[in-house]
Enzyme design. Structure first.
Site, PDB file in Angstrom:
ATOM      1  N   ASP A  23      34.487  38.286  25.800  1.00 45.48           N
ATOM      2  CA  ASP A  23      34.186  39.721  25.776  1.00 45.48           C
ATOM      3  C   ASP A  23      34.224  40.162  24.314  1.00 45.48           C
ATOM      4  OD1 ASP A  23      33.979  42.435  26.095  1.00 45.48           O
ATOM      5  OD2 ASP A  23      35.616  42.630  27.532  1.00 45.48           O
ATOM      6  N   GLU A  68      38.292  35.207  31.152  1.00 48.74           N
ATOM      7  CA  GLU A  68      37.656  36.137  30.227  1.00 48.74           C
ATOM      8  C   GLU A  68      38.619  36.402  29.088  1.00 48.74           C
ATOM      9  OE1 GLU A  68      36.781  40.741  29.554  1.00 48.74           O
ATOM     10  OE2 GLU A  68      38.638  39.640  29.881  1.00 48.74           O
ATOM     11  N   HIS A  88      41.103  37.822  34.061  1.00 48.73           N
ATOM     12  CA  HIS A  88      40.801  38.896  33.105  1.00 48.73           C
ATOM     13  C   HIS A  88      41.840  38.992  31.984  1.00 48.73           C
ATOM     14  CE1 HIS A  88      40.404  43.462  32.291  1.00 48.73           C
ATOM     15  NE2 HIS A  88      39.361  42.866  31.747  1.00 48.73           N
ATOM     16  N   ASP A 114      39.092  38.409  25.243  1.00 49.76           N
ATOM     17  CA  ASP A 114      38.594  39.462  24.352  1.00 49.76           C
ATOM     18  C   ASP A 114      38.573  38.964  22.915  1.00 49.76           C
ATOM     19  OD1 ASP A 114      38.550  41.745  26.353  1.00 49.76           O
ATOM     20  OD2 ASP A 114      40.638  41.111  26.509  1.00 49.76           O
ATOM     21  N   HIS A 137      42.913  42.620  23.313  1.00 47.05           N
ATOM     22  CA  HIS A 137      42.280  43.752  23.987  1.00 47.05           C
ATOM     23  C   HIS A 137      42.797  45.073  23.441  1.00 47.05           C
ATOM     24  CE1 HIS A 137      41.114  46.685  27.006  1.00 47.05           C
ATOM     25  NE2 HIS A 137      40.277  45.797  27.524  1.00 47.05           N
TER      26      HIS A 137
END
EC number: 4.6.1.-
Length: 320
Positions: free
Chosen positions: A132, A72, A52, A74, A88
């Site tokens: 994301d 993942e 993440h 951003d 993020h």
């Protein structure tokens, strides 16, 4: 010469004759073993451990080395719908790395190296990347442009204009159902640029924890009929039950469902990981992959689960 006639030969010659056939005998066993391995592998659900908030270039190596086989990232956009940074920002998860960042295209180049066989930075086990897409800063009518510009950036900096680019599968994760035209813009741009075949490497996710039926309707509007991952989750600072995960899994496993894979975020506890696996997920998204990466190998789980490799198609629904 009959099989028994070796007994009439000089002992040395007889021994050599026996040796001649010995490799044939031993050669059979690896084949049987390989067939067994393939059968066992086919009966285990492949699991993606999805690191993440991997937003700085050095974190790609770091997270894969900690046990992630997917990441993942951003993606933030500027006011003209250009993907600008991998970032993020705050607030983010408890004990998470909120402020790591890179220019988007620089990150894509590093990601390409990490997923191109033969490159010195190549990681064989990094097989899937979830972008994301932070489209909350955009107006709804900018979604198509965002998809168009995202496709052009990926085509140039990740796929190397279709010439031996990165091989990872890509999931476009969109937080707002109203932004479904991002998918349309992305798809039409790759077609216009002469590389519609790259859509075989692209999947989708609506990440807003919306009603499953509403998500299905958004995909219908976007013309999507496969390659669907469904996320469910909440920041690790808060508790969230698995009710919606179970609904997503039920859709995935039904004869008329639209979902191919289900993943759960953000999970940093071993028990939460076990609960999610028990619910039937295909992916787990942790901040600390090393804490949970070996759970699928525990005795209670290793007969049913295994870590996904590049040979596992992330758009295929696992049938057991």
């Amino acid at each position: 010469m009959s099989h028994s006639s070796t007994a009439l030969l000089h002992p040395y010659v007889a021994a050599r004759a026996t040796e001649k056939f010995a490799p044939i005998y031993f050669f059979c066993h690896p084949l049987q073993s390989a067939e067994t391995d393939v059968a066992e592998r086919a009966n285990k659900r492949p699991i993606w451990i999805m690191g993440h908030m991997v937003n700085a270039n050095y974190q790609i190596d770091e997270f894969v080395n900690l046990g992630a086989n997917s990441i993942e990232t951003d993606v933030s956009f500027d006011s003209s719908a250009n993907p600008e940074y991998t970032y993020h920002g705050v607030p983010c998860d408890c004990r998470g790395w909120c402020k790591k960042w890179e220019y988007f295209n620089n990150f894509l180049k590093a990601l390409r190296k990490a997923t191109t066989p033969g490159d010195s930075k190549y990681h064989e086990k990094l097989v899937l990347v979830v972008f994301d897409l932070k489209t909350g800063s955009l107006y709804d009518n900018q979604a198509y442009d965002a998809g168009k510009k995202l496709a052009k950036n990926l085509l140039q900096h990740y796929w190397n204009n279709g010439n031996n680019g990165g091989r990872a599968y890509i999931v476009l994760s969109i937080p707002n159902l109203a932004h479904y035209k991002l998918i349309t813009g992305f798809k039409e741009t790759l077609k216009t640029e002469g590389h519609p075949e790259l859509m075989e490497k692209v999947g989708y996710d609506f990440s807003g924890n919306d009603n499953i039926d509403q998500v299905a309707n958004a995909y219908k509007k976007a013309g999507v009929t496969g390659h669907v991952w469904q996320s469910d989750g909440i920041t690790n600072c808060l508790l969230r039950g698995l009710d919606r995960v179970r609904k997503a899994v039920a859709n995935r496993d039904s004869s008329n469902g639209y979902i191919n894979k289900v993943y759960y975020w953000t999970v940093d506890k071993r028990q939460s990981t076990k609960n999610a696996l028990d619910a039937g997920v295909d992916g787990i998204m942790p901040n600390y992959p090393d804490v949970i990466a070996d759970v699928p190998n525990e005795s209670a789980y290793k007969a049913k689960f295994r870590i996904a490799s590049y040979d596992d198609n992330p758009w295929e629904t696992f049938k057991n």
